[in-house]
Write a protein that holds these residues in place. Sequence first.
Motif, PDB file in Angstrom:
ATOM      1  N   MET A   1       0.834  -1.191   0.000  1.00 43.85           N
ATOM      2  CA  MET A   1       0.000   0.000   0.000  1.00 43.85           C
ATOM      3  C   MET A   1       0.878   1.254   0.000  1.00 43.85           C
ATOM      4  N   MET A   2       0.677   2.103  -0.958  1.00 46.39           N
ATOM      5  CA  MET A   2       1.451   3.330  -1.059  1.00 46.39           C
ATOM      6  C   MET A   2       0.901   4.392  -0.111  1.00 46.39           C
ATOM      7  N   GLU A   3       1.786   5.209   0.378  1.00 45.79           N
ATOM      8  CA  GLU A   3       1.396   6.284   1.278  1.00 45.79           C
ATOM      9  C   GLU A   3       1.918   7.600   0.705  1.00 45.79           C
ATOM     10  N   ILE A   4       1.106   8.645   0.805  1.00 40.17           N
ATOM     11  CA  ILE A   4       1.528   9.966   0.354  1.00 40.17           C
ATOM     12  C   ILE A   4       1.753  10.832   1.589  1.00 40.17           C
ATOM     13  N   LYS A   5       2.953  11.411   1.672  1.00 37.60           N
ATOM     14  CA  LYS A   5       3.283  12.298   2.793  1.00 37.60           C
ATOM     15  C   LYS A   5       3.643  13.662   2.248  1.00 37.60           C
ATOM     16  N   GLU A   6       3.238  14.700   2.989  1.00 42.53           N
ATOM     17  CA  GLU A   6       3.592  16.052   2.578  1.00 42.53           C
ATOM     18  C   GLU A   6       4.935  16.429   3.175  1.00 42.53           C
ATOM     19  N   GLY A   7       5.793  16.979   2.314  1.00 40.71           N
ATOM     20  CA  GLY A   7       7.077  17.494   2.765  1.00 40.71           C
ATOM     21  C   GLY A   7       7.145  18.974   2.435  1.00 40.71           C
ATOM     22  N   LYS A   8       8.325  19.530   2.402  1.00 40.35           N
ATOM     23  CA  LYS A   8       8.504  20.942   2.075  1.00 40.35           C
ATOM     24  C   LYS A   8       8.274  21.143   0.582  1.00 40.35           C
ATOM     25  N   ASP A   9       7.158  21.742   0.238  1.00 41.30           N
ATOM     26  CA  ASP A   9       6.787  22.028  -1.155  1.00 41.30           C
ATOM     27  C   ASP A   9       6.739  20.785  -2.033  1.00 41.30           C
ATOM     28  N   ARG A  10       6.370  19.655  -1.448  1.00 41.40           N
ATOM     29  CA  ARG A  10       6.218  18.436  -2.251  1.00 41.40           C
ATOM     30  C   ARG A  10       5.400  17.397  -1.503  1.00 41.40           C
ATOM     31  N   PHE A  11       4.805  16.510  -2.306  1.00 39.52           N
ATOM     32  CA  PHE A  11       4.187  15.302  -1.774  1.00 39.52           C
ATOM     33  C   PHE A  11       5.073  14.152  -2.215  1.00 39.52           C
ATOM     34  N   VAL A  12       5.365  13.242  -1.287  1.00 43.66           N
ATOM     35  CA  VAL A  12       6.224  12.099  -1.562  1.00 43.66           C
ATOM     36  C   VAL A  12       5.385  10.833  -1.499  1.00 43.66           C
TER      37      VAL A  12
ATOM     38  N   MET B   1       5.506  14.728  -6.222  1.00 41.34           N
ATOM     39  CA  MET B   1       4.968  15.871  -6.954  1.00 41.34           C
ATOM     40  C   MET B   1       5.475  17.095  -6.215  1.00 41.34           C
ATOM     41  N   THR B   2       6.084  18.018  -6.964  1.00 42.64           N
ATOM     42  CA  THR B   2       6.624  19.215  -6.324  1.00 42.64           C
ATOM     43  C   THR B   2       5.891  20.448  -6.821  1.00 42.64           C
ATOM     44  N   TRP B   3       5.917  21.473  -5.992  1.00 45.79           N
ATOM     45  CA  TRP B   3       5.311  22.743  -6.379  1.00 45.79           C
ATOM     46  C   TRP B   3       6.146  23.876  -5.820  1.00 45.79           C
ATOM     47  N   SER B   4       5.929  25.053  -6.370  1.00 46.77           N
ATOM     48  CA  SER B   4       6.493  26.257  -5.787  1.00 46.77           C
ATOM     49  C   SER B   4       5.340  27.214  -5.529  1.00 46.77           C
TER      50      SER B   4
END
Length: 92
Positions: free
Chosen positions: A1-12, A24-27
């Motif tokens: 099962m994959m998990e999505i975690k929020e980091g600094k300006d990105r989801f991992v 997925m990264t954003w600015s």
Amino acid sequence: MMEIKEGKDRFVLLNDEGNEAGEMTWSNAGPEIMIIDHTFVDPTYRGQQLAQKLVAAGVDKARKDGKKIIPLCPFAKKEFEEKPEYADVLRK
């Protein structure tokens, strides 16, 4: 099962072993705009709708934070074109 975690300006995207399988990264362009600039899923995990889930996480974050999104990344741009339900957060 994959998990999505929020980091600094990105989801991992993390696999069962806790290793990165995508991101997925954003600015931030000011306080009201997120620019999605990169979406990637390791080739091993492609075909499981994981990149779509990463973009959806970004859309949820934008809604929660009251932001609009500029999808610069080609994949995110395609997702916004194909999903009218994302129109509320699309920066026109």
